[in-house]
Design a protein around this motif. Structure first.
Motif: not given
Length: 311
Positions: A277-305
């Protein structure tokens, strides 16, 4: 038309229209033409205000966009920061709405192997919403299984109560992207609210494409990458319950109001489905894209920050 909410150096939110690599400021456009936009104040800040202004606003806005653009209206995307296009009154999530995701969930998340006979619904609070470029908070004290789900977001434009499927799309203002972030190890007694409803677990954006410019919302490609690597690839035509059915089912017992969002479900390829299994950890960057709408890009950050203010 792609509507956005954005800020400049002064951090004041403004409503804009995205035009390729630029944003057109809606208030400045109206002021330059000396034409007030119906239903809007002098400084509209979000797509929610555009929805509440009513359909005449989009008619007038299209007329202004067809005229020559005045100076000072067009801003390069590089000079602004996009925010969540709106803060929904409620986010209604749909689980297990793609056949292959049903199969992978049954294999790895102990859900039912049978295809659902009615939409599987859950909710996310408005406090879960965050915008493009803003962090997804990873709280290591609460989860070691932070997962992603790229989903088409349906933005409601007109009150829907006991709506028939054949009338359902009349209640849609537009479409956006939501990343249905989940802490897989925080499902409690089969309930998903805390697993899916924590702060920052509903990245939304980067824009809302108005429904009149989406010829077929049931034929849009979806793609999600983590650190540049493709994890999900699908198309909205593979939904088990299509958008009209979802609106009809939800509105049979729950009023959908202007500005509400339906997250319509995820295709296969969530992190829990991989071996290992693969899960998100601090430092990762997630990009969700849908045709004609664009790309939603978000970094994963440690909640202590988490000292920075979120919008």
């Amino acid at each position: 038309m792609l509507l956005v909410s954005y800020v400049r150096e002064d951090e004041v939110r403004r409503l804009g229209v995205q035009d390729q690599d630029a944003v057109l400021d809606v208030a400045a456009l109206a002021a330059a033409h000396g034409v007030p936009l119906p239903g809007l104040g002098e400084a509209p800040a979000s797509v929610r205000e555009a929805i509440e202004a009513g359909p005449e606003l989009l008619v007038r806005l299209r007329e202004l966009l067809a005229a020559p653009l005045p100076d000072g209206v067009r801003l390069p995307l590089s000079a602004v920061r996009l925010r969540a296009p709106l803060r929904p009154g409620k986010v209604v999530g749909v689980g297990l709405n793609y056949t292959e995701h049903v199969a992978e969930s049954a294999r790895t998340l102990d859900t039912d192997r049978e295809l659902p006979q009615r939409p599987v619904l859950f909710s996310k609070p408005a406090t879960a919403v965050t915008g493009p470029g803003e962090p997804i908070w990873h709280n290591g004290e609460l989860t070691a299984q932070l997962d992603w789900e790229c989903e088409l977001a349906v933005v409601i434009g007109k009150t829907a109560r006991r709506v028939r499927p054949e009338d359902a799309l009349d209640h849609v203002f537009g479409y956006s992207i939501v990343n249905d972030i989940s802490a897989r190890d925080q499902r409690r007694g089969g309930q998903w609210f805390f697993s899916k409803g924590q702060d920052s677990y509903a990245p939304l954006g980067p824009a809302v494409r108005t429904a009149d410019t989406v010829p077929d919302p049931q034929n849009l490609d979806l793609l999600l990458k983590v650190n540049g690597e493709v994890k999900q690839k699908g198309n909205t035509r593979h939904m088990l319950f299509r958008i009209p059915e979802l609106i009809a089912d939800i509105s049979s017992g729950m009023t959908l109001e202007p500005g509400d969002v339906i997250a319509t479900g995820s295709p296969a390829g969530v992190g829990a489905s991989f071996t290992p299994q693969q899960f998100l950890t601090p430092g990762d960057v997630v990009e969700a894209s849908i045709e004609s709408i664009g790309t939603l890009r978000n970094p994963v950050v440690d909640a202590r920050e988490a000292g920075a203010e979120r919008g």
